[in-house]
Design an enzyme around this catalytic site. Structure first.
Site: not given
Length: 498
Positions: A24, A88, A114, A140-141, A194, A197-198, A201-202, A300
C-alpha cells in the site's frame, strides 16, 4: 478527473489509498510520484505519519495523510476513487464497512489484494444499493513493482474503469509505450486473472528449482557456475524475471557468517499464501488440466514435511548408480526442457482463464493478459510477446501448444526434454513439474488414450454408461451374469460431469 497537479492534497485528492503495509505504501508513492494528488489513511495512525514522511524524504509533495475515515473520504474529489490494500478476507469487509458509510453514489472502491474472486462478486452486490461501484484488482510485481510500476489486473464496471484509467495507465509498468493494465472484464475477472498468474508463477518457480537441482546434484556445479549459467540463459529464449533473479540469488554470499552462500543456508521448506491452491481447485472445478501447477503445489506441500523427509531418507532407497552423461549435454538439454515445460505452465493457466471467462461471461482477452504480463509482474518473460501474437492472430486458439510457432519449438525440443526427465528418474532426483509438463504434452497430443478402459470400469461398477466409436447415444453393458438391466440410461447419467 482533474489533471495531475503539484498542489499538496489537503482536499480534492485525485485518489485515496487505505492500507499502508508494504504494498500500500509503495503504490501510494507510485501514484503520487506520477503527479497525482493522493491522500492516504490506515487503521494505525503511525503508518500514515511514516508514509507522509517517506514521501517528503523522496521529494514528493502530492501526498498527504488523514487519520479518520470520514476525513479521509472527505479529502477525495468526487466521484471518489478509493483503493484498498489490506489483508484479504474479513479485514477487507471491515474496511469496506468503515469507509463506504461516508461514500456516495457514483464513487468507486477498488480492492487491490489477492482475493478469492467470489468475494469480490459478493462485495459488489452488497455495495449496489449504495450505488458504489466495486472493482477487484490484481497487482503483481511485489514491493518493487508497486513502487515503480506493477502489472495491474482490474475487473469491474466499465464506468469505474474509465474513472480509474488515467491513474492506472500512468502507474502501471510500461513496455514499448504500452501500460501493463486493461479491464479484464466484470467484477471477479481481475481477481481470477491474478490468481492464475500466481498459479503460473508456482509452476515456473518449481521448474527453475528442478533445473537448479539437476545442476547442483547431477552435474555438480558450483554456485558461481550455476549463477553464470542462469545469467547466460537470461540473454536468450529463457529471458525472464525469475531466471534473472535466480542468477542473482545463487551468487549472493552469506554476509552474516562470511562463509558460503545465502541460498545454501535457507531451510528447504517453501511457504505459500493460497493463490496456488485456489488455482488448482479452480482447475478441478472447471475441468481444466493443470498438472504443472498442481505438481508445483504438491512440491511445496512435500517441502513442508522436512522432518518426515529426513527420517525417510535413511529408510527408502534410490539408485545406487547414476547415468554417465556429458555435462555439456545435460546443460544443453536442461535449457530446452525448461523452455518447453514453461510453455506448458503458461498454456495450462491460459486455458483455465479461458474456461472461467466463458463460464462467467467475462470476455477476458488472453492476448491482453499476455500483453500486461510482459512488464512489472513476477512471470514477465521474453516469451510473452510471442504468446500475445499467437492469441492476437487466433483469439479462438484452444491451447498455446498448438500455435504453429510454439508447436515447432516444442517439436524441436521434446527429445531433450525426455532425456532430462529420464536422467532425473534414473538418478533418483525428483522432477515433478518437468514430468507433469511432459505428461501434459504427451497426453494432449495423443489421438487415442486409455480412457476407454477407465470408462468401461465406471460402467462395470456403477452403470455410468459410455459412448461408442461406432454408434450414437449412451450405452451400457451387462458385463457379467451378475449385472442386471439398469433402466433409463439418461436418468442414470443425470448430473454426470464426465
Amino acid at each position: 478527473m482533474s489533471a495531475p497537479t503539484s498542489t499538496p492534497p489537503t482536499s480534492g485528492a485525485d485518489v485515496g489509498l487505505y492500507g499502508l503495509a508494504v504494498m500500500g505504501q509503495n503504490f501510494a508513492l507510485n501514484m503520487a510520484s506520477k503527479g497525482f494528488k493522493v491522500v492516504v489513511s490506515n487503521r494505525s495512525p503511525a503508518k500514515v505519519d511514516a508514509t507522509v514522511a517517506r514521501a517528503k524524504a523522496e521529494g514528493i509533495d502530492t501526498l498527504a495523510g488523514e487519520k479518520s475515515p470520514e476525513d479521509f473520504i472527505r479529502a477525495i474529489a468526487k466521484p471518489r476513487k478509493v483503493i484498498l490494500l489490506v489483508m484479504a478476507g474479513k479485514p477487507v469487509d471491515d474496511t469496506i464497512a468503515l469507509l463506504s458509510r461516508h461514500m456516495e453514489p457514483g464513487d468507486v472502491m477498488v480492492d487491490g489484494g489477492n482475493e478469492w474472486y467470489p468475494n469480490s462478486v459478493r462485495r459488489s452486490m452488497e455495495l449496489l444499493p449504495k450505488q458504489i461501484m466495486f472493482v477487484g484488482m490484481g497487482i503483481s510485481g511485489g514491493e518493487e513493482g508497486a513502487r515503480n510500476g506493477p502489472s495491474l489486473m482490474p475487473g469491474g464496471p466499465k464506468e469505474a474503469y474509465e474513472l480509474l484509467s488515467p491513474i492506472l495507465t500512468r502507474c502501471a509498468a510500461q513496455v514499448s509505450g504500452s501500460p501493463c493494465v486493461f479491464n479484464c472484464g466484470t467484477v471477479g475477472s481481475g481477481n481470477y486473472v491474478k490468481m492464475v498468474h500466481n498459479g503460473i508463477e508456482y509452476g515456473d518457480m518449481q521448474l527453475i528449482a528442478e533445473a537448479y537441482n539437476v545442476m547442483r546434484s547431477v552435474v555438480g556445479m558450483s554456485n558461481e557456475d550455476m549463477s553464470a549459467r542462469f545469467a547466460e540463459w537470461n540473454k536468450g529464449e529463457l529471458k525472464s524475471y525469475l531466471i534473472e533473479i535466480t542468477a542473482d540469488i545463487l551468487k549472493k554470499r552469506d554476509d552474516k557468517t562470511g562463509q558460503g552462500y545465502v541460498v545454501d543456508k535457507i531451510r528447504d521448506c517453501t511457504g505459500m499464501k493460497g493463490t496456488g491452491m485456489w488455482t488448482v481447485k479452480e482447475a478441478a472445478s472447471q475441468s481444466v488440466p493443470a498438472p504443472t501447477i498442481a505438481a508445483a503445489l504438491d512440491a511445496r506441500f512435500l517441502s513442508g514435511r522436512k522432518d518426515e523427509r529426513v527420517a525417510a531418507s535413511s529408510i527408502l532407497k534410490g539408485p545406487s548408480e547414476v547415468p554417465s552423461v556429458s555435462h555439456d549435454q545435460i546443460l544443453e538439454d536442461l535449457q530446452a526442457a525448461l523452455y518447453a515445460a514453461k510453455i506448458c505452465s503458461y498454456a495450462q493457466g491460459l486455458c483455465l482463464i479461458k474456461a472461467a471467462s466463458d463460464a462467467e461471461g467475462w470476455g477476458v482477452s488472453l492476448a491482453e493478459c499476455c500483453r500486461i504480463w510482459r512488464g512489472g509482474c513476477i512471470i514477465r518473460s521474453g516469451q510473452l510477446d510471442q504468446m500475445r501474437a499467437a492469441f492476437s492472430k487466433d483469439s479462438g486458439l484452444k491451447n498455446l501448444m498448438i500455435d504453429p510457432d510454439f508447436a515447432s519449438g516444442l517439436n524441436q525440443r521434446h527429445c531433450q526434454w525426455r532425456r532430462i526427465v529420464t536422467l532425473c528418474i534414473a538418478s533418483g532426483i525428483p522432477c515433478p513439474a518437468f514430468c507433469a509438463s511432459l505428461n501434459y504434452y504427451d497426453s494432449y497430443r495423443s489421438a487415442s488414450s486409455p480412457a476407454n478402459l477407465t470408462q468401461a470400469q465406471r460402467d462395470f461398477f456403477g452403470a455410468h454408461t459410455f459412448e461408442r466409436n461406432d454408434m450414437e447415444g449412451k450405452h451400457h453393458v451387462a458385463w457379467t451374469q451378475d449385472h442386471h438391466d439398469v433402466g433409463n440410461l439418461d436418468e442414470r447419467t443425470a448430473g454426470d460431469t464426465g
